[in-house]
Design a protein around this motif. Sequence first.
Motif, PDB file in Angstrom:
ATOM      1  N   PRO A 198      87.953   3.697  66.507  1.00 34.24           N
ATOM      2  CA  PRO A 198      87.008   4.721  66.954  1.00 34.24           C
ATOM      3  C   PRO A 198      87.010   4.832  68.469  1.00 34.24           C
ATOM      4  CG  PRO A 198      85.854   2.726  66.292  1.00 34.24           C
ATOM      5  CD  PRO A 198      87.282   2.542  65.893  1.00 34.24           C
ATOM      6  N   ALA A 199      86.762   6.053  68.916  1.00 26.50           N
ATOM      7  CA  ALA A 199      86.670   6.255  70.361  1.00 26.50           C
ATOM      8  C   ALA A 199      85.450   5.527  70.905  1.00 26.50           C
ATOM      9  CB  ALA A 199      86.571   7.741  70.665  1.00 26.50           C
ATOM     10  N   PRO A 200      85.526   5.006  72.116  1.00 28.20           N
ATOM     11  CA  PRO A 200      84.347   4.366  72.698  1.00 28.20           C
ATOM     12  C   PRO A 200      83.239   5.391  72.881  1.00 28.20           C
ATOM     13  CG  PRO A 200      86.045   4.665  74.357  1.00 28.20           C
ATOM     14  CD  PRO A 200      86.675   5.008  73.047  1.00 28.20           C
ATOM     15  N   PRO A 201      81.980   4.947  72.873  1.00 25.48           N
ATOM     16  CA  PRO A 201      80.878   5.891  73.017  1.00 25.48           C
ATOM     17  C   PRO A 201      80.973   6.673  74.317  1.00 25.48           C
ATOM     18  CG  PRO A 201      80.087   3.697  72.422  1.00 25.48           C
ATOM     19  CD  PRO A 201      81.527   3.547  72.778  1.00 25.48           C
ATOM     20  N   ASN A 202      80.761   7.952  74.217  1.00 22.32           N
ATOM     21  CA  ASN A 202      80.714   8.799  75.405  1.00 22.32           C
ATOM     22  C   ASN A 202      79.248   8.956  75.794  1.00 22.32           C
ATOM     23  OD1 ASN A 202      80.695  10.876  77.315  1.00 22.32           O
ATOM     24  ND2 ASN A 202      82.472  11.885  76.388  1.00 22.32           N
ATOM     25  N   TRP A 203      78.768   8.024  76.610  1.00 17.39           N
ATOM     26  CA  TRP A 203      77.352   7.995  76.936  1.00 17.39           C
ATOM     27  C   TRP A 203      76.928   9.218  77.747  1.00 17.39           C
ATOM     28  CZ3 TRP A 203      75.377   5.016  73.667  1.00 17.39           C
ATOM     29  CH2 TRP A 203      75.907   3.762  73.349  1.00 17.39           C
ATOM     30  N   GLU A 204      77.798   9.696  78.613  1.00 21.85           N
ATOM     31  CA  GLU A 204      77.428  10.863  79.406  1.00 21.85           C
ATOM     32  C   GLU A 204      77.299  12.097  78.524  1.00 21.85           C
ATOM     33  OE1 GLU A 204      76.284  10.795  82.383  1.00 21.85           O
ATOM     34  OE2 GLU A 204      76.654   8.628  82.413  1.00 21.85           O
ATOM     35  N   SER A 205      78.117  12.178  77.478  1.00 20.11           N
ATOM     36  CA  SER A 205      77.974  13.286  76.535  1.00 20.11           C
ATOM     37  C   SER A 205      76.641  13.195  75.801  1.00 20.11           C
ATOM     38  CB  SER A 205      79.127  13.256  75.525  1.00 20.11           C
ATOM     39  OG  SER A 205      78.936  14.236  74.516  1.00 20.11           O
ATOM     40  N   LEU A 206      76.245  11.984  75.410  1.00 20.69           N
ATOM     41  CA  LEU A 206      74.946  11.815  74.762  1.00 20.69           C
ATOM     42  C   LEU A 206      73.811  12.169  75.716  1.00 20.69           C
ATOM     43  CD1 LEU A 206      73.315  10.913  72.286  1.00 20.69           C
ATOM     44  CD2 LEU A 206      73.347   8.592  73.226  1.00 20.69           C
ATOM     45  N   ARG A 207      73.940  11.752  76.952  1.00 24.78           N
ATOM     46  CA  ARG A 207      72.916  12.067  77.954  1.00 24.78           C
ATOM     47  C   ARG A 207      72.720  13.585  78.055  1.00 24.78           C
ATOM     48  NH1 ARG A 207      71.431   8.799  82.473  1.00 24.78           N
ATOM     49  NH2 ARG A 207      73.445   7.706  82.437  1.00 24.78           N
ATOM     50  N   ALA A 208      73.812  14.330  77.983  1.00 31.53           N
ATOM     51  CA  ALA A 208      73.735  15.786  78.105  1.00 31.53           C
ATOM     52  C   ALA A 208      73.167  16.427  76.836  1.00 31.53           C
ATOM     53  CB  ALA A 208      75.116  16.354  78.400  1.00 31.53           C
ATOM     54  N   PRO A 252      71.231  -4.246  75.077  1.00 31.62           N
ATOM     55  CA  PRO A 252      71.933  -3.113  74.477  1.00 31.62           C
ATOM     56  C   PRO A 252      72.882  -2.479  75.473  1.00 31.62           C
ATOM     57  CG  PRO A 252      69.742  -2.454  75.144  1.00 31.62           C
ATOM     58  CD  PRO A 252      69.847  -3.946  75.417  1.00 31.62           C
ATOM     59  N   ALA A 253      73.816  -1.691  74.977  1.00 31.15           N
ATOM     60  CA  ALA A 253      74.714  -0.943  75.855  1.00 31.15           C
ATOM     61  C   ALA A 253      74.013   0.271  76.444  1.00 31.15           C
ATOM     62  CB  ALA A 253      75.964  -0.503  75.090  1.00 31.15           C
ATOM     63  N   ALA A 254      72.994   0.774  75.725  1.00 35.42           N
ATOM     64  CA  ALA A 254      72.270   1.944  76.196  1.00 35.42           C
ATOM     65  C   ALA A 254      70.926   2.009  75.492  1.00 35.42           C
ATOM     66  CB  ALA A 254      73.062   3.225  75.936  1.00 35.42           C
ATOM     67  N   VAL A 255      69.965   2.653  76.146  1.00 37.93           N
ATOM     68  CA  VAL A 255      68.660   2.915  75.546  1.00 37.93           C
ATOM     69  C   VAL A 255      68.418   4.413  75.626  1.00 37.93           C
ATOM     70  CG1 VAL A 255      66.171   2.499  75.630  1.00 37.93           C
ATOM     71  CG2 VAL A 255      67.773   0.670  76.266  1.00 37.93           C
ATOM     72  N   PRO A 261      69.623  -4.014  69.727  1.00 37.26           N
ATOM     73  CA  PRO A 261      70.970  -4.281  69.211  1.00 37.26           C
ATOM     74  C   PRO A 261      71.920  -4.706  70.327  1.00 37.26           C
ATOM     75  CG  PRO A 261      70.628  -1.926  69.398  1.00 37.26           C
ATOM     76  CD  PRO A 261      69.322  -2.578  69.766  1.00 37.26           C
ATOM     77  N   GLU A 262      72.433  -5.902  70.236  1.00 39.15           N
ATOM     78  CA  GLU A 262      73.333  -6.412  71.263  1.00 39.15           C
ATOM     79  C   GLU A 262      74.541  -5.489  71.405  1.00 39.15           C
ATOM     80  OE1 GLU A 262      74.633  -8.584  74.283  1.00 39.15           O
ATOM     81  OE2 GLU A 262      72.857  -9.255  73.177  1.00 39.15           O
ATOM     82  N   SER A 263      74.781  -5.017  72.637  1.00 40.66           N
ATOM     83  CA  SER A 263      75.905  -4.122  72.970  1.00 40.66           C
ATOM     84  C   SER A 263      75.877  -2.841  72.153  1.00 40.66           C
ATOM     85  CB  SER A 263      77.248  -4.842  72.760  1.00 40.66           C
ATOM     86  OG  SER A 263      77.331  -5.999  73.562  1.00 40.66           O
ATOM     87  N   GLY A 264      74.695  -2.447  71.708  1.00 43.07           N
ATOM     88  CA  GLY A 264      74.567  -1.249  70.899  1.00 43.07           C
ATOM     89  C   GLY A 264      73.620  -0.246  71.523  1.00 43.07           C
ATOM     90  N   LEU A 265      73.175   0.702  70.703  1.00 42.64           N
ATOM     91  CA  LEU A 265      72.299   1.784  71.146  1.00 42.64           C
ATOM     92  C   LEU A 265      70.888   1.539  70.618  1.00 42.64           C
ATOM     93  CD1 LEU A 265      71.695   4.524  72.420  1.00 42.64           C
ATOM     94  CD2 LEU A 265      72.599   5.615  70.337  1.00 42.64           C
TER      95      LEU A 265
END
Length: 491
Positions: free
Chosen positions: A52-62, A92-95, A133-137
């Motif tokens: 799987p592609a790594p999470p695109n956090w900036e896309s989620l932010r948008a 987590p990797a992101a909140v 979640p460790e290293s998760g969302l």
Amino acid sequence: MIDRRAFLRAAGLAGAGTVLAGCSSADTTAPGAPGTTTSPVPTATTTVTVPPAPPNWESLRARISGTLFLPGDKDFDTVRQVYNPLVDGRKPAAVARCQTIEDVQACVSLAAESKVPIAARGGGHSYAGYSVPESGLQVDLSELKKVAVRPDGTVRIGAGAKLVDVYTELAKAGKCLPAGSCPTVGIAGLTLGGGIGVLSRKFGLTCDRLDAATVITADSRVVEASSARDTDLFWALRGGGGGNFGIVTEFVFAPLPAPALAVFTMRFPAGSATDVLGAWQQWIAAAPPELWSNIIVTGAAQAPACEVSGCHVGSLGELNGLLAGLKVRPSSRVVQAKEYLDGMRFFAGSSRRQSFVASSRMLPGPADPAKITRMMTGRPGLDLLIDSLGGAIADLGPSDTAFPHRKAFASAQIYMKADAADAARATTQVSEVRDALTEVAGTTGYVNYIDPTMPDWADAYYGANLPRLRKIAETVDPHRVFAFPQAIPRA
């Protein structure tokens, strides 16, 4: 960074799940042509798994209307925290602080596509810290907290609402819900695990007042589960534990008229725990459902002490008459009449974060008080909180909802405050008492006091309801998007 779909198009593989190598033949003669024979052409097949592609956090932010926090962002280390500081080391990797259902859908979609762990946080009171979640969302639902009493008499509550807010808004409308006591506990986690509280013997569990729930499932669909549709999921949401079947964003409850209450607290001297526990168990077993009570046995080096508290749905005079039936004399006693909201505040305790280790057992009936006193001797700082059940809780059968402990006499929570330096010792102390309780309580436990060290935890929490819960989890989340260490196990 090239995205996964563009990569597949460039490779000529869009829509394919495998890459086939060696599928051509050097013989290009058309099959069946004159002068030729046809025979199978051996081929070699190699399956290539595309990660799987790594999470695109900036896309989620948008995509979301809420706020996405990443490591290094201002406030990240604050917003990721939950109630118990012992899990502060988990990152987590992101909140994602969501403001709408669509925000939650976007989070689930990203987690499913990227195969990153995902967990919702309502009040943040997961005993094992599973809402981080460790290293998760981490999906922060704190902005989805509206409490709205509707003209039809129901109340719609956002999954980020905390009990103090729920009680306050309901009281304004003259309504109540049977729910927990800690003011910062979230309505979501409480309901999904069942919901034991001070009004439960009279009005049932929190989940018993649930009419419907809005759920974001693993495929990012919005599902309205109720007794009329998605009935298996609705059954599972009433006691099947938080985080197992999707992210609930909203609940619809059938509240009750807010009653007048009478509350009490009685303290007893050190060394009296055996006598008080024995008398209390006989007393509460014979009490009407309007009376709820608990007893806290406090460990000590030599002589454990105890305290009895409770709540009566009725008048002060009625409560005093009931208290006269408890055949032990306290060293101090407080009895007060309260309106509903003030009654809930009476049991609220502190809202500050607290480091602790805890576990549980469910008592099938009155336990040998001398054995419990021995368990608590030599354990200063450890509390055993025994909350009475029965009454309206037992009016439903163990399989009517996912909460299996309908016929239990009481819940027993083993609880010890501990900072990081003392956590290992506290875990040992709590586990030893939990395991000792099996002699008097068996091997059951309450999922809202979830314990990562609980032996045979799935059977302990779900009992005979486990096979049905497993099937529902496999149906609504076949790819385990919402997996965590104590998620409903699969066959």
